[in-house]
Design an enzyme around this catalytic site. Structure first.
Site, PDB file in Angstrom:
ATOM      1  N   SER A   1       0.631  -1.029  -0.079  1.00 30.85           N
ATOM      2  CA  SER A   1      -0.044   0.041  -0.035  1.00 30.85           C
ATOM      3  C   SER A   1       0.921   1.275  -0.018  1.00 30.85           C
ATOM      4  O   SER A   1       2.014   1.292   0.520  1.00 30.85           O
ATOM      5  CB  SER A   1      -0.742   0.114   1.207  1.00 30.85           C
ATOM      6  OG  SER A   1      -1.781  -1.049   1.375  1.00 30.85           O
TER       7      SER A   1
HETATM    8  N1  SAH Z   1      -0.879  -4.726   4.281  1.00 32.62           N
HETATM    9  C1  SAH Z   1      -0.347  -5.020   2.979  1.00 32.62           C
HETATM   10  C2  SAH Z   1      -0.927  -4.717   1.879  1.00 32.62           C
HETATM   11  C3  SAH Z   1      -1.014  -5.709   0.626  1.00 32.62           C
HETATM   12  S1  SAH Z   1      -2.205  -5.531  -0.387  1.00 32.62           S
HETATM   13  C4  SAH Z   1       1.344  -4.493   2.875  1.00 32.62           C
HETATM   14  O1  SAH Z   1       1.580  -3.391   3.777  1.00 32.62           O
HETATM   15  O2  SAH Z   1       2.032  -4.561   2.026  1.00 32.62           O
HETATM   16  C5  SAH Z   1      -3.612  -6.771   0.112  1.00 32.62           C
HETATM   17  C6  SAH Z   1      -3.014  -8.202   0.475  1.00 32.62           C
HETATM   18  O3  SAH Z   1      -4.265  -8.565   0.824  1.00 32.62           O
HETATM   19  C7  SAH Z   1      -2.776  -8.963  -0.609  1.00 32.62           C
HETATM   20  O4  SAH Z   1      -1.474  -9.349  -0.192  1.00 32.62           O
HETATM   21  C8  SAH Z   1      -3.725  -9.855  -0.756  1.00 32.62           C
HETATM   22  O5  SAH Z   1      -3.174 -11.197  -1.232  1.00 32.62           O
HETATM   23  C9  SAH Z   1      -4.378 -10.055   0.487  1.00 32.62           C
HETATM   24  N2  SAH Z   1      -5.665 -10.660   0.404  1.00 32.62           N
HETATM   25  C10 SAH Z   1      -6.647 -10.349  -0.092  1.00 32.62           C
HETATM   26  N3  SAH Z   1      -7.770 -10.902   0.220  1.00 32.62           N
HETATM   27  C11 SAH Z   1      -7.516 -11.855   1.140  1.00 32.62           C
HETATM   28  C12 SAH Z   1      -8.119 -12.575   2.208  1.00 32.62           C
HETATM   29  N4  SAH Z   1      -9.457 -13.051   2.032  1.00 32.62           N
HETATM   30  N5  SAH Z   1      -7.490 -13.044   3.189  1.00 32.62           N
HETATM   31  C13 SAH Z   1      -6.108 -12.770   3.213  1.00 32.62           C
HETATM   32  N6  SAH Z   1      -5.337 -11.789   2.594  1.00 32.62           N
HETATM   33  C14 SAH Z   1      -6.234 -11.469   1.482  1.00 32.62           C
END
Ligand code: SAH
Length: 221
Positions: free
Chosen positions: A67
């Site tokens: 993000s």
């Molecule tokens: N908090 C992260 C943001 C990553 S983007 C950071 O600081 O880098 C969002 C993430 O949510 C992705 O890695 C995606 O694979 C994950 N995601 C999406 N749906 C999900 C679910 N149902 N359960 C767990 N993770 C999920």
């Protein structure tokens, strides 16, 4: 994940980023201090050192993104993190957001559905700095019932609706921050849910529009 190397150049870039976030409206000094402290470039390939401190999202593999710093700061500020808070984070991704929460003294239970990204935690170079982060592979719609209830819940992907099981796993008086997919456009509405201490009712507040990768059901190998 890279070897730990933080230089005055990186620290200078972090200071500039924090000034930028302050000018964009982030006010919580503890959140800004956490961003100043956590070496964001270590969550990227070394060739991307400068990009790491630009205020933008970036690809981290498996079609996912780390993000944008402003989004991390906004969500963290909205969560009102207190020392020792027990926090469930949905979407571990790069582990950057988890590290910010840990830097604020929280105990973090973070869940990721992409096996490739989950496996990155085995080489996480800040493991010793942030031993309060616990990693789980699974579907965030299910939460992590074994460690519930949580003081706070943070969803870092665009949810189609508020996952009911997560509401159940939130403590009375607890806060959930979740970007909810808007039916009319491609934006997501950052929403703060506060659970009543007395009767389990939920108060809902709209905070702002954002853009996230989707929250998907099940797991990916
Ligand atoms: N908090 C992260 C943001 C990553 S983007 C950071 O600081 O880098 C969002 C993430 O949510 C992705 O890695 C995606 O694979 C994950 N995601 C999406 N749906 C999900 C679910 N149902 N359960 C767990 N993770 C999920």
């Amino acid at each position: 994940m890279r070897q730990y190397l933080d230089t005055p150049l990186h620290q200078g870039l972090r200071k500039k980023l924090v000034d930028e976030l302050r000018s964009k409206g982030i006010k919580d000094e503890l959140v800004l201090q956490a961003i100043l402290k956590v070496p964001r470039h270590l969550f990227f390939d070394s060739i991307l050192d400068k990009v790491a401190y630009e205020d933008r999202a970036f690809a981290i593999g498996a079609g996912q993104t780390i993000s944008q710093p402003y989004t991390v700061a906004f969500q963290t500020q909205a969560l009102s993190v207190k020392k020792n808070d027990k926090i469930l984070e949905v979407g571990t991704g790069s582990i950057y957001q988890s590290s910010i929460l840990a830097a604020l003294g929280a105990r973090v239970f973070t869940i990721e559905r992409q096996k490739l990204l989950f496996d990155n935690n085995k080489h996480f170079c800040l493991k010793h700095q942030y031993p309060t982060i616990k990693f789980f592979y699974g579907d965030g719609f299910e939460g992590i019932p074994a460690f519930a209830p949580y003081d706070k819940i943070l969803i870092t992907a665009a949810a189609p609706f508020v996952p009911p099981k997560l509401i159940n796993q939130l403590k009375g008086g607890g806060i959930m921050i979740v970007p909810i997919q808007n039916a009319e456009d491609s934006n997501q509405r950052m929403t703060r849910l506060t659970k009543s201490i007395t009767d389990d009712t939920i108060q809902e507040e709209f905070l702002d529009n954002f853009s996230f990768v989707p929250m998907l059901k099940g797991t990916a190998k």
